[in-house]
Design a protein around this motif. Structure first.
Motif, short mmCIF file in Angstrom:
data_model
loop_
_atom_site.label_atom_id
_atom_site.label_comp_id
_atom_site.label_asym_id
_atom_site.label_seq_id
_atom_site.Cartn_x
_atom_site.Cartn_y
_atom_site.Cartn_z
N ILE A 124 0.83 -1.21 0.00
CA ILE A 124 0.00 0.00 0.00
C ILE A 124 0.86 1.25 0.00
O ILE A 124 0.39 2.34 -0.26
N SER A 125 2.17 1.11 0.31
CA SER A 125 3.08 2.23 0.12
C SER A 125 4.52 1.75 0.02
O SER A 125 5.07 1.26 1.00
N ALA A 126 5.10 1.91 -1.16
CA ALA A 126 6.51 1.54 -1.36
C ALA A 126 7.44 2.52 -0.66
O ALA A 126 8.65 2.36 -0.71
N TYR A 127 6.87 3.52 -0.01
CA TYR A 127 7.70 4.47 0.74
C TYR A 127 7.82 4.07 2.20
O TYR A 127 8.39 4.82 3.00
N GLY A 128 7.28 2.91 2.56
CA GLY A 128 7.33 2.51 3.96
C GLY A 128 6.55 3.49 4.81
O GLY A 128 5.49 3.95 4.42
N LYS A 129 7.12 3.83 5.95
CA LYS A 129 6.42 4.76 6.85
C LYS A 129 6.97 6.16 6.64
O LYS A 129 7.46 6.80 7.56
N MET A 130 6.87 6.62 5.40
CA MET A 130 7.51 7.88 5.01
C MET A 130 7.09 9.06 5.89
O MET A 130 7.88 9.95 6.16
N LEU A 131 5.83 9.08 6.30
CA LEU A 131 5.34 10.26 7.00
C LEU A 131 5.61 10.21 8.50
O LEU A 131 5.18 11.07 9.25
N GLY B 219 11.92 11.12 11.18
CA GLY B 219 12.50 12.44 11.03
C GLY B 219 13.53 12.75 12.09
O GLY B 219 13.98 13.88 12.23
N CYS B 220 13.95 11.73 12.85
CA CYS B 220 14.88 11.98 13.95
C CYS B 220 16.30 12.21 13.45
O CYS B 220 17.13 12.76 14.17
N GLY B 221 16.60 11.78 12.21
CA GLY B 221 17.93 12.04 11.66
C GLY B 221 19.00 11.06 12.10
O GLY B 221 20.17 11.25 11.83
N CYS C 76 19.34 8.04 11.06
CA CYS C 76 19.65 7.03 10.04
C CYS C 76 20.98 7.34 9.37
O CYS C 76 21.52 8.44 9.48
N SER D 4 0.75 8.06 -3.02
CA SER D 4 0.61 7.13 -1.89
C SER D 4 1.78 6.15 -1.83
O SER D 4 2.08 5.61 -0.77
N GLY D 5 2.41 5.91 -2.99
CA GLY D 5 3.46 4.90 -3.05
C GLY D 5 2.92 3.50 -3.24
O GLY D 5 3.70 2.53 -3.26
N ARG E 215 22.33 14.64 17.78
CA ARG E 215 22.53 13.43 16.96
C ARG E 215 23.53 12.50 17.65
O ARG E 215 24.63 12.93 18.00
N ILE F 87 10.67 -1.58 0.49
CA ILE F 87 9.36 -1.01 0.17
C ILE F 87 8.37 -1.15 1.32
O ILE F 87 7.26 -0.68 1.23
N GLY G 163 10.90 1.80 4.45
CA GLY G 163 11.90 2.68 3.87
C GLY G 163 12.14 3.93 4.68
O GLY G 163 11.54 4.12 5.74
N ARG H 58 13.86 11.62 2.19
CA ARG H 58 13.42 11.49 0.79
C ARG H 58 13.37 12.85 0.10
O ARG H 58 13.52 12.93 -1.11
#
Lengths: 25, 461
Positions: free
Chosen positions: A9-16, A17-19, A21, B22-23, B145, B331, B334, B340
């Motif tokens: 349902i989304s190839a962006y994973g949980k796209m929707l 920020g802690c930095g 990574c 939406s992806g 960080r 996927i 990600g 992004r």
């Protein structure tokens, strides 16, 4: 009769920020 | 009617449909493919008039009903997100630095963006004191960080290995003093790898990027010594020793393909058959040389990536898998939005440090003195440059805001954009086309893995 197979349902994973990574390059 | 923000493409026998906002990713059949082809509104009632010679009316209506169901679920034809505006902020933490341990090299690779190691300046090494102070700089400028990265780069960093050790020694002290966690990567041509150096790299858990372009007839065209002789037979045993000493983990073989080696899928097979499991091959970035890749080469290279998908899937199913850097994609889990939108973080959270301690937005932009940000002793002076990078998201770049791949490629490489177009907001056209093809391939691989229930060990590094 099935024409569409949803892979994800989304190839962006949980796209929707802690930095915390790893940087991409 | 609003333009449908979708992208459909074929790889091997798989037809895929991506809903860009939406992806959502779907495998579709011929009927859906043709419905989407024949009108800007694939849900209109009279579509069957266009397709009645090819399909039964009931099948077309059935396909449209499935499209409507997905639309109603928010998995197709979804509207764009409303993203928050990128505001200027008082403090931008630095979380990764690339230490140019040496602006010198023992090779004279013909395509080297570092101008054979010296970046067009007097050849020099980073002092132990600068190496340590660079670690202090990132520790002092990383804010909250915790996870920080140090890349050892050049030129050839093994020409000045004491500076590498010096930086690591200081990083280990800071880890205890300030509750930070450092990760290290070293990029080398492997000529100077010795047992002692390999042991040190393994003991300190340093990821290795090992340069090798493929078999000798390809590698030795470009990767040569000052006397013009090739390097393949000298470095291959050293590279193997290094990776087998670390149980084949935590490394990448990093090659470059050029106009003279366009059939790179064969090169990947060669490297895989040599026993290398983590492989990356990148197109050379150059515009006016006999080895430069031209726009007219793109169709051939796109077919090469498709060939590589076929080989990759065959080996994955046969248990002789290898990992190709550009086919890595998660996927289901990600990266989040901030990454992004901005990609690598050059100029904001990532910087390069020259042997003298000067700061640049990234290791490729060290070539251009206009990008000098400041230095590790006096900090950043050119906040205007940093703000430009901070605000240059995919929505500020040429052609990116409406591109289907915008949330995957993050707008491409700033260094390549500047190298080719003298503007960090204008992506390199050839590199962009190839990146889009690689994303299609990576999505198709993930779809086939799920469809065929294949075990995938996940992306590495």
């Amino acid at each position: 009769k099935k024409h569409i197979d949803t892979i994800t349902i989304s190839a962006y994973g949980k796209m929707l920020g802690c930095g915390e990574c790893k940087t991409s390059c | 009617m609003r333009k449908l923000d979708i992208h459909k493409f074929k790889i091997k026998d798989v037809k895929l449909l991506l809903d860009v906002n939406s992806g959502a990713l779907h495998i579709i059949d011929d009927i859906i493919w043709d419905i989407l082809d024949c009108s800007s509104n694939p849900l209109e009632e009279n579509i069957f008039l266009y397709l009645k010679d090819r399909y039964e009316k009931s099948a077309i209506i059935e396909g449209q009903e499935e499209l409507i169901k997905l639309k109603n679920k928010g998995l197709l034809f979804t509207p764009p997100h409303k993203f928050p505006t990128i505001h200027e902020v008082e403090f931008l933490p630095v979380k990764a630095i690339c230490l140019h341990i040496s602006h010198d090299c023992n090779l004279r690779c013909r395509y080297c963006f570092a101008k054979t190691g010296g970046f067009g300046r007097k050849r020099s090494h980073m002092s132990l004191e600068v190496a340590k102070s660079a670690i202090d700089f990132i520790a002092d400028n990383s804010g909250s960080r915790r996870n920080l990265e140090i890349d050892f780069f050049g030129g050839e960093p093994l020409l000045n290995f004491d500076a590498v050790k010096s930086a690591i020694e200081r990083a280990k002290e800071i880890e205890h003093e300030k509750d930070k966690n450092f990760r290290f990567t070293l990029t080398t041509n492997a000529v100077l790898l010795t047992d002692e150096i390999i042991d040190y790299l393994n003991e300190h858990n340093i990821s290795l990027i090992l340069s090798l372009d493929g078999p000798p007839e390809i590698n030795d065209l470009m990767r040569v010594k000052p006397d013009g002789s090739g390097t393949y037979y000298e470095v291959l045993p050293k590279i193997k020793k290094a990776i087998f000493s670390r149980e084949e983990k935590n490394y990448y073989i990093r090659g470059t393909y050029t106009k003279k080696s366009l059939n790179f899928s064969d090169t990947v097979i060669h490297l895989a058959d040599e026993g290398f499991k983590n492989i990356s091959l990148e197109p050379v970035v150059s515009s006016d040389k006999d080895y430069s890749i031209k726009k007219s080469d793109i169709p051939f290279l796109e077919r090469e990536y498709e060939k590589l998908v076929e080989i990759y899937m065959e080996r994955l199913k046969g248990g002789k898998t290898f990992n190709f850097f550009h086919f890595n994609m998660e996927i289901f889990r990600g990266p989040c939005l901030s990454r992004r939108l901005k990609g690598c973080g050059a100029g904001t959270e990532y910087m390069a440090v020259t042997p003298k301690g000067e700061l640049y937005p990234c290791h490729q932009l060290v070539n251009y003195e206009d990008f000098l940000l400041g230095d590790i002793y006096n900090g950043i002076k050119r906040h205007d440059i940093r703000k430009t990078f901070h605000k240059t998201t995919i929505f500020e770049k040429e052609n990116c805001p409406d591109c289907w791949a915008r949330f995957f490629c993050s707008g491409g490489c700033y260094g390549n954009a500047y190298s080719m177009n003298k503007d960090i907001r204008i992506p390199d056209e050839t590199g962009c086309a190839l990146q889009k093809k690689r994303i299609e391939c990576a999505l198709a691989i993930q779809a086939m893995i799920k469809r065929d229930n294949i075990k995938w060990r996940g992306a590495f590094l």
